[in-house]
Design a protein around this motif. Structure first.
Motif, short mmCIF file in Angstrom:
data_model
loop_
_atom_site.label_atom_id
_atom_site.label_comp_id
_atom_site.label_asym_id
_atom_site.label_seq_id
_atom_site.Cartn_x
_atom_site.Cartn_y
_atom_site.Cartn_z
N THR A 91 0.83 -1.20 0.00
CA THR A 91 0.00 0.00 0.00
C THR A 91 0.87 1.26 0.00
N ALA A 92 1.91 1.26 0.83
CA ALA A 92 2.78 2.42 0.94
C ALA A 92 3.56 2.67 -0.35
N LEU A 93 3.96 1.60 -1.03
CA LEU A 93 4.79 1.73 -2.23
C LEU A 93 3.97 1.63 -3.51
N ASP A 94 2.66 1.52 -3.36
CA ASP A 94 1.75 1.51 -4.51
C ASP A 94 2.14 0.43 -5.53
N THR A 95 2.24 -0.79 -5.06
CA THR A 95 2.62 -1.89 -5.95
C THR A 95 1.76 -3.12 -5.69
N GLN A 96 1.60 -3.92 -6.72
CA GLN A 96 0.99 -5.24 -6.57
C GLN A 96 1.96 -6.32 -7.04
N ARG A 97 3.22 -5.95 -7.24
CA ARG A 97 4.22 -6.88 -7.74
C ARG A 97 4.94 -7.56 -6.57
N LEU A 98 5.01 -8.89 -6.65
CA LEU A 98 5.67 -9.67 -5.61
C LEU A 98 6.66 -10.64 -6.24
N MET A 99 7.69 -10.98 -5.47
CA MET A 99 8.63 -12.03 -5.87
C MET A 99 8.56 -13.14 -4.82
N VAL A 100 8.35 -14.36 -5.28
CA VAL A 100 8.15 -15.51 -4.38
C VAL A 100 9.21 -16.56 -4.68
N PHE A 101 9.70 -17.22 -3.62
CA PHE A 101 10.78 -18.20 -3.75
C PHE A 101 10.39 -19.60 -3.28
N HIS A 102 9.20 -19.76 -2.73
CA HIS A 102 8.87 -21.02 -2.05
C HIS A 102 7.44 -21.40 -2.42
N GLU A 103 7.23 -22.64 -2.89
CA GLU A 103 5.91 -23.04 -3.39
C GLU A 103 4.81 -22.87 -2.35
N PRO A 104 4.99 -23.27 -1.08
CA PRO A 104 3.92 -23.01 -0.11
C PRO A 104 3.60 -21.53 0.04
N PHE A 105 4.60 -20.66 -0.04
CA PHE A 105 4.33 -19.22 0.01
C PHE A 105 3.53 -18.79 -1.21
N LEU A 106 3.87 -19.35 -2.37
CA LEU A 106 3.15 -19.00 -3.60
C LEU A 106 1.68 -19.34 -3.47
N ALA A 107 1.38 -20.52 -2.93
CA ALA A 107 -0.02 -20.92 -2.78
C ALA A 107 -0.76 -19.99 -1.83
#
Length: 413
Positions: A91-107
């Motif tokens: 919200t503070a950085l006005d982004t919806q972009r994420l980087m994920v490294f772990h399949e359980p986190f992705l889910a």
């Protein structure tokens, strides 16, 4: 923002990022830790915890937003491993972009933040992709970009996409100097692009080049600036090779990801990337005490209750000699210990080399003048956020002497 809404469109309760508040001028001092200890004694459950200082997090978010000057940012999930923490920072950085490294986190991220645009930060085994699609519904393949580092992995992903009746968006990992894998030279692009052209189940979306080696350049070999320029030249070579193959296409439609918390400021001018990744710098664990991040403040601490406290040091087998080893100090046995962290309060606190370490009841010693008693809290700065924050349960979000929120962390499996 879609991040701040439920699937049915209703708003989510998100702790407000305070844009207009003047940033604190300093890191936490002794009186701040004393106040935080009182807060935890009164409002917390008596366990060790990871505390997020919202005032200093807000300060860091304002600094980073100012640094970026409109350059899009992708938040690194492993460094900010909580859905609510991600919402707050996004919200503070006005982004919806994420980087994920772990399949359980992705889910978990895909379910909780269906509007997120997700780039994988490392190539996953094809079995991990299969498991993800088996247990996750409503996946929008346009919003997930799978990282590919080799011809073999591209073949595996293409086969799985056909089996599932999907079209995978794939991003190529390129080696810009770190030498941790990925495509080593632009000449390796052609056969992979040929494969994608012949595979309707795959779509090429761009490049990812991670460059933390720039911040660690040995001064006797290369300056940081020279290392950064060399890394950017390597990145440009891949982009130019792509454009030579497809002269009618534009980089505007490519995902060109790079940087990290230690290097994002290297990409604010004359850089081939069109977005930067970061995360750890927002909390600033000790591994990120870097000159380029000097403006940012530590915003996360481990707080541990004192279980036992007495004067001197009482050593097994050496009780008659213990006074010689006390050196005017008192002993504290903590609830927990052996964290990837450095003691910060009290300032005189340090482990005992004679007694050893413990993850159950860590012995720390402090000067006798420290006024500590049982159930007080002592504080550590984590060396990193990605591995440490997952070990305490809910993150304690604190502001102005009050616990404002409890933020659950992501589950590792």
């Amino acid at each position: 923002m879609e991040f701040c809404r439920r699937d049915d469109g209703r708003p989510l309760p998100v702790a407000p990022f305070r844009r207009g508040v003047s940033p604190p001028a300093r890191a936490l001092a002794a009186e701040d830790f004393a106040r935080l200890s009182r807060t935890l004694r009164q409002q917390w459950s008596g366990r060790p915890c990871a505390v997020i200082d919202l005032e200093r997090l807000d300060h860091n978010l304002r600094c980073v937003r100012r640094h970026l000057r409109g350059l899009p940012v992708r938040l690194v999930v492993k460094s900010l491993p909580s859905i609510e923490l991600l919402r707050y920072a996004a919200t503070a950085l006005d982004t919806q972009r994420l980087m994920v490294f772990h399949e359980p986190f992705l889910a978990q991220v895909q379910r909780a933040l269906p509007g997120a645009d997700i780039l994988l930060g490392k190539p996953l085994p094809v079995a991990a992709l299969r498991h993800f699609y088996r247990r996750t519904e409503g996946v929008d393949d346009r919003r997930i970009h799978w990282l590919v580092d080799s011809r073999e992995r591209l073949q595996q992903y293409g086969q799985l996409a056909r089996e599932l009746g999907r079209r995978f968006s794939v991003c190529f990992e390129i080696d810009v100097g770190m030498h941790r894998g990925g495509l080593g030279s632009p000449a390796e692009l052609a056969p992979l692009l040929d494969m994608i052209e012949g595979e309707p189940a795959l779509e090429f979306c761009g490049f990812m080049g991670y460059d933390p080696h720039v911040a660690k350049a040995p001064p006797l070999i290369a300056s940081r600036r020279a290392a950064a320029e060399k890394s950017k030249r390597r990145y440009r070579a891949f982009v130019q090779e792509y454009l030579q193959r497809y002269p009618g296409r534009s980089v505007d439609n490519l995902l060109l990801n790079g940087a990290g918390s230690l290097t994002y400021r290297e990409h604010l001018r004359q850089s081939p990337v069109n977005e930067v990744s970061l995360g750890s710098c927002l909390l600033k664990p000790t591994d990120f005490d870097d000159p380029q991040l000097a403006e940012l403040l530590p915003a996360c601490h481990i707080a541990a209750p004192v279980l036992k406290c007495w004067q001197g040091l009482d050593l097994p087998y050496l009780r008659p000699l213990s006074r010689l080893f006390s050196h005017g100090r008192q002993s504290l046995f903590l609830y927990g210990g052996r964290w990837m962290a450095k003691p910060v309060h009290p300032r005189s606190m340090r482990p005992s080399g004679l007694f050893g370490l413990s993850s159950n009841q860590q012995l720390m010693t402090v000067r006798k003048r420290e006024k500590l008693r049982t159930d007080d809290y002592v504080f550590f700065r984590p060396t990193q956020s990605e591995a440490v924050l997952l070990g305490f349960g809910d993150l304690v979000a604190e502001r102005d002497g009050d616990i404002e929120a409890l933020w659950p962390v992501l589950q590792q499996c």
